[in-house]
Design a protein around this motif. Sequence first.
Motif, PDB file in Angstrom:
ATOM      1  N   CYS A  17      83.735  25.583  68.105  1.00 41.45           N
ATOM      2  CA  CYS A  17      82.535  26.035  69.070  1.00 41.45           C
ATOM      3  C   CYS A  17      82.000  26.927  68.244  1.00 41.45           C
ATOM      4  O   CYS A  17      82.178  28.582  68.149  1.00 41.45           O
ATOM      5  CB  CYS A  17      83.295  26.549  70.418  1.00 41.45           C
ATOM      6  SG  CYS A  17      81.153  26.657  71.485  1.00 41.45           S
ATOM      7  N   CYS A  20      80.674  29.990  70.897  1.00 41.21           N
ATOM      8  CA  CYS A  20      81.643  30.554  71.348  1.00 41.21           C
ATOM      9  C   CYS A  20      82.894  30.932  70.866  1.00 41.21           C
ATOM     10  O   CYS A  20      84.052  32.319  71.120  1.00 41.21           O
ATOM     11  CB  CYS A  20      81.715  30.573  72.978  1.00 41.21           C
ATOM     12  SG  CYS A  20      82.572  29.074  73.460  1.00 41.21           S
ATOM     13  N   CYS A  50      82.136  23.445  72.251  1.00 41.39           N
ATOM     14  CA  CYS A  50      83.273  23.063  73.758  1.00 41.39           C
ATOM     15  C   CYS A  50      82.491  22.986  74.230  1.00 41.39           C
ATOM     16  O   CYS A  50      81.271  22.541  74.594  1.00 41.39           O
ATOM     17  CB  CYS A  50      83.987  24.495  73.824  1.00 41.39           C
ATOM     18  SG  CYS A  50      82.377  25.840  75.007  1.00 41.39           S
ATOM     19  N   CYS A  53      79.621  25.246  76.092  1.00 39.01           N
ATOM     20  CA  CYS A  53      78.601  25.669  75.894  1.00 39.01           C
ATOM     21  C   CYS A  53      77.855  24.292  75.973  1.00 39.01           C
ATOM     22  O   CYS A  53      77.183  24.387  76.231  1.00 39.01           O
ATOM     23  CB  CYS A  53      79.315  25.872  73.903  1.00 39.01           C
ATOM     24  SG  CYS A  53      79.762  27.678  74.375  1.00 39.01           S
ATOM     25  N   ARG A 122      84.783  35.281  73.975  1.00 43.67           N
ATOM     26  CA  ARG A 122      83.465  34.142  73.522  1.00 43.67           C
ATOM     27  C   ARG A 122      82.376  34.849  73.709  1.00 43.67           C
ATOM     28  O   ARG A 122      81.287  34.469  72.993  1.00 43.67           O
ATOM     29  CB  ARG A 122      83.827  33.668  75.231  1.00 43.67           C
ATOM     30  CG  ARG A 122      85.390  32.963  74.719  1.00 43.67           C
ATOM     31  CD  ARG A 122      85.546  31.978  75.911  1.00 43.67           C
ATOM     32  NE  ARG A 122      84.687  30.765  76.217  1.00 43.67           N
ATOM     33  CZ  ARG A 122      84.393  30.103  76.963  1.00 43.67           C
ATOM     34  NH1 ARG A 122      84.694  30.065  77.684  1.00 43.67           N
ATOM     35  NH2 ARG A 122      83.545  28.912  76.502  1.00 43.67           N
TER      36      ARG A 122
HETATM   37 ZN   LIG Z   1      81.699  27.395  73.026  1.00 48.14          ZN
END
Ligand SMILES: [Zn+2]
Length: 314
Positions: A17, A20, A50, A53, A122
Amino acid sequence: MTQYSYIDIPFNLRHTCWFCGEPSNHCVEFPKTASLFAKVGHAPIALPACKECASVKYAKDLTSIWAVRDQIKHALIDKYAKHLGIGENWTEQELIDSEFTGSTLGGFGRSAWKMYQIAKQRVEYQGWPLSLDNIAIEAYDETSGFEFEGTRYASIHSCIDYFTKAAGVDKELLSELVNIVSSERFSYALRIAKLNKNVSNTKRLAIVDEVLLQESEQQEILLEQANAMFNPNIEEVSVAGSTAPVFAIQWALANKVEDLAQLCALEDDYFDYFEHLGGPAAFMSYNGLQLYFEVRQNAEWVEQSDPNKQYWPS
Ligand SMILES: [Zn+2]
């Protein structure tokens, strides 16, 4: 037809991601609507993300990817305030010593520290540089982000929100303290707020008054120090058509510069200090100061013509 192109993804980060650092199998598309395509300054992009997010509903009128990132980070901070709070309220050693039974651990037990670390990582994660087909995306980061202890917040207000939620500090107290001491001294304001978590209105007012008083006393001391450093009796000196202005001579005296060689050594300091004058004016004053030091090598001249002779160490 797909209008969004995937950003370049380094091989070792191909399932990561961008926001994060968690494993990704979704994506975030930016900008949100076709009407904004012309406004963002680069082709519409898709970024690996992800599930969490990707599910953040960022404002649809955003025209900067950095503003999008800030909103997503803020959503994560909001969601994991409790986990983040573990690290704001405890150190790892305290957790071990408490044998993980503290009530503030909110039932996280032994995994508490790990959960804090994951949430913190994150929030702090900074994706890789953005590029499309190997051409860097020049997206100027104009967001008013605020950084504190390595974590970037969307603004000073979200940083205050974060500590209100994660550390349980009094929001009003922290906000007022930051107003007084400025965001540059956020850690100082936070320290006071952490020591006074459950304050009454009266107590809050008393703390604010005390800090206000401290600050104004501090300002006075700084002003006095500044005045003491600069001798008010100095007169300007003109040599061969150039002038060493009062401020330049004061600066030399305050910095214990007594001859040409010492002036040379502090040349950069001089131009840094007088940057606000602008290049030509700073240069002219420096030049005047140089000539003044040159002529001061002549003892006779000093004796007869230097209006400041009594202020220089002999
Ligand atoms: Zn993420």
